[in-house]
Motif scaffolding. Structure first.
Motif, mmCIF file in Angstrom:
data_model
loop_
_atom_site.group_PDB
_atom_site.id
_atom_site.type_symbol
_atom_site.label_atom_id
_atom_site.label_comp_id
_atom_site.label_asym_id
_atom_site.label_seq_id
_atom_site.Cartn_x
_atom_site.Cartn_y
_atom_site.Cartn_z
ATOM 1 N N PRO A 175 -31.112 98.451 4.189
ATOM 2 C CA PRO A 175 -31.815 98.321 5.460
ATOM 3 C C PRO A 175 -33.265 98.789 5.355
ATOM 4 O O PRO A 175 -33.568 99.796 4.705
ATOM 5 N N ALA A 176 -34.154 98.044 5.995
ATOM 6 C CA ALA A 176 -35.572 98.413 5.972
ATOM 7 C C ALA A 176 -35.833 99.641 6.825
ATOM 8 O O ALA A 176 -36.805 100.368 6.608
ATOM 9 N N GLY A 177 -34.962 99.868 7.810
ATOM 10 C CA GLY A 177 -35.061 101.026 8.681
ATOM 11 C C GLY A 177 -33.661 101.500 9.026
ATOM 12 O O GLY A 177 -32.763 101.500 8.182
ATOM 13 N N GLU A 178 -33.452 101.901 10.280
ATOM 14 C CA GLU A 178 -32.128 102.302 10.727
ATOM 15 C C GLU A 178 -31.206 101.094 10.720
ATOM 16 O O GLU A 178 -31.571 100.017 11.187
ATOM 17 N N THR A 179 -30.027 101.235 10.173
ATOM 18 C CA THR A 179 -29.148 100.084 9.928
ATOM 19 C C THR A 179 -28.859 99.306 11.201
ATOM 20 O O THR A 179 -28.981 98.071 11.232
ATOM 21 N N ARG A 180 -28.458 99.995 12.262
ATOM 22 C CA ARG A 180 -28.029 99.313 13.489
ATOM 23 C C ARG A 180 -29.174 98.511 14.104
ATOM 24 O O ARG A 180 -28.986 97.369 14.545
ATOM 25 N N THR A 181 -30.365 99.064 14.087
ATOM 26 C CA THR A 181 -31.524 98.361 14.629
ATOM 27 C C THR A 181 -31.777 97.066 13.887
ATOM 28 O O THR A 181 -32.159 96.050 14.478
ATOM 29 N N GLY A 182 -31.543 97.081 12.592
ATOM 30 C CA GLY A 182 -31.805 95.904 11.771
ATOM 31 C C GLY A 182 -30.751 94.827 11.843
ATOM 32 O O GLY A 182 -30.904 93.775 11.216
ATOM 33 N N LEU A 183 -29.676 95.032 12.623
ATOM 34 C CA LEU A 183 -28.588 94.064 12.678
ATOM 35 C C LEU A 183 -28.806 92.952 13.698
ATOM 36 O O LEU A 183 -27.888 92.165 13.957
ATOM 37 N N VAL A 184 -30.015 92.849 14.248
ATOM 38 C CA VAL A 184 -30.274 91.781 15.229
ATOM 39 C C VAL A 184 -29.989 90.400 14.633
ATOM 40 O O VAL A 184 -29.563 89.485 15.346
ATOM 41 N N TRP A 185 -30.196 90.238 13.341
ATOM 42 C CA TRP A 185 -29.941 88.944 12.689
ATOM 43 C C TRP A 185 -28.473 88.538 12.797
ATOM 44 O O TRP A 185 -28.144 87.344 12.738
ATOM 45 N N GLY A 186 -27.573 89.520 12.959
ATOM 46 C CA GLY A 186 -26.144 89.244 12.932
ATOM 47 C C GLY A 186 -25.507 88.941 14.270
ATOM 48 O O GLY A 186 -24.288 88.729 14.338
ATOM 49 N N ARG A 187 -26.306 88.894 15.320
ATOM 50 C CA ARG A 187 -25.721 88.605 16.638
ATOM 51 C C ARG A 187 -24.971 87.285 16.647
ATOM 52 O O ARG A 187 -23.911 87.150 17.267
ATOM 53 N N ALA A 188 -25.519 86.293 15.945
ATOM 54 C CA ALA A 188 -24.876 84.967 15.930
ATOM 55 C C ALA A 188 -23.527 84.990 15.227
ATOM 56 O O ALA A 188 -22.742 84.036 15.371
ATOM 57 N N TYR A 189 -23.242 86.070 14.481
ATOM 58 C CA TYR A 189 -22.000 86.143 13.721
ATOM 59 C C TYR A 189 -21.095 87.282 14.232
ATOM 60 O O TYR A 189 -20.200 87.717 13.521
ATOM 61 N N GLY A 190 -21.359 87.747 15.447
ATOM 62 C CA GLY A 190 -20.482 88.716 16.088
ATOM 63 C C GLY A 190 -20.863 90.162 15.949
ATOM 64 O O GLY A 190 -20.127 91.038 16.408
ATOM 65 N N LEU A 191 -22.010 90.468 15.349
ATOM 66 C CA LEU A 191 -22.441 91.855 15.237
ATOM 67 C C LEU A 191 -23.118 92.300 16.520
ATOM 68 O O LEU A 191 -23.604 91.500 17.313
ATOM 69 N N THR A 192 -23.152 93.634 16.719
ATOM 70 C CA THR A 192 -23.704 94.207 17.946
ATOM 71 C C THR A 192 -24.745 95.253 17.598
ATOM 72 O O THR A 192 -24.413 96.410 17.392
ATOM 73 N N PRO A 193 -26.009 94.846 17.491
ATOM 74 C CA PRO A 193 -27.082 95.793 17.169
ATOM 75 C C PRO A 193 -27.193 96.903 18.219
ATOM 76 O O PRO A 193 -26.842 96.697 19.372
#
Length: 264
Positions: free
Chosen positions: A246-264
């Motif tokens: 992760p470039a920064g805090e992991t959860r913040t960087g998960l915006v890319w995964g919203r389309a695949y069911g992740l929750t930033p």
């Protein structure tokens, strides 16, 4: 729907390792992978999985002396006994964790290896993979090999997708498959969709990361939405491991995964 697995060796470094399972589940992951489980007892890891409703999808066989720079034993002449012991130890963990696939890292060639040295590594690699595939077949597990780019891991024995297909042919085991890491393939070869299509019949697992920095897959030069769409159209129903730093805090960087069911 693409199923994403969190690589806990890289994601959620804000937490102690055993706490990363809960962090991954809370972010929407339902599967996890990591490099090695051997610093923990199998029951500790089993509890972390069960408490968080997670599946263990992948880990690596013991790699030799990682701290000293070793990156796998499978192709190393003279280390066959150690490799065989590592297979038995990995199976013990895989059985406890219900993990269906294990990756055998090929190991490094010595600097300036000549043709004879390369041939010795090849023959050792084939024999060791046959042994490992046979042992894993007894317990219904899949063995994986992974081409890894020589920039991140100079001297790694297996670097190209076509070489991996050759190895599968030489070994001749039905439960030996390719771990297709898109990050490594882009650095070594590029032409990702074509390489993916050619390799697809042999793929047992997929991993992703942004190129060139190995950060989130929405950064860098790879069009991951197009690649994931192609994977789905080919009929891939396995896990996609998120093996990036992760470039920064992991959860913040998960915006890319919203389309695949992740929750930033």
């Amino acid at each position: 729907m693409t199923r994403l697995a969190a690589n806990l060796s890289m994601l959620f470094p804000e937490h102690d390792f055993l706490d990363r399972f809960a962090a991954a589940a809370d972010a929407g992951f339902r599967g996890v992978e990591y490099l090695f489980p051997y610093a923990f007892e199998p029951q500790e890891l089993r509890t972390a999985l069960d408490d968080n409703g997670l599946s263990q999808v992948l880990f690596n066989l013991p790699p030799g002396d990682w701290e000293a720079g070793e990156r796998g034993l499978a192709s190393l002449p003279g280390r066959e006994s150690e490799f065989r012991d590592s297979v038995i130890e990995a199976i013990r963990y895989a059985e406890a964790l219900d993990c269906p696939r294990l990756h055998a890292m090929a190991g490094l060639l010595p600097p300036e290896a000549d043709a004879a040295t390369r041939a010795a590594h090849r023959e050792t690699y084939i024999a060791n993979l046959r042994f490992a595939a046979g042992e894993l077949a007894k317990v219904g597990k899949t063995l994986l090999i992974e081409p890894i780019n020589g920039r991140d891991m100079p001297g790694f024995f297996l670097q190209r997708q076509d070489h991996a297909r050759e190895v599968l042919g030489w070994v001749g085991a039905d439960n030996l498959r390719v771990q297709f890491d898109i990050y490594h393939c882009q650095i070594t070869e590029g032409d990702l969709i074509r390489n993916l299509e050619i390799q697809f019949p042999h793929i047992g697992h997929v991993q992703i990361a942004g190129v060139p920095e190995r950060h989130e897959p929405d950064s860098g030069e790879v069009n991951y939405p197009a690649l994931i769409e192609r994977l789905e159209s080919l009929g891939y129903d396995g896990w996609v491991g998120c093996e990036y730093r992760p470039a920064g805090e992991t959860r913040t960087g998960l915006v890319w995964g919203r389309a695949y069911g992740l929750t930033p």
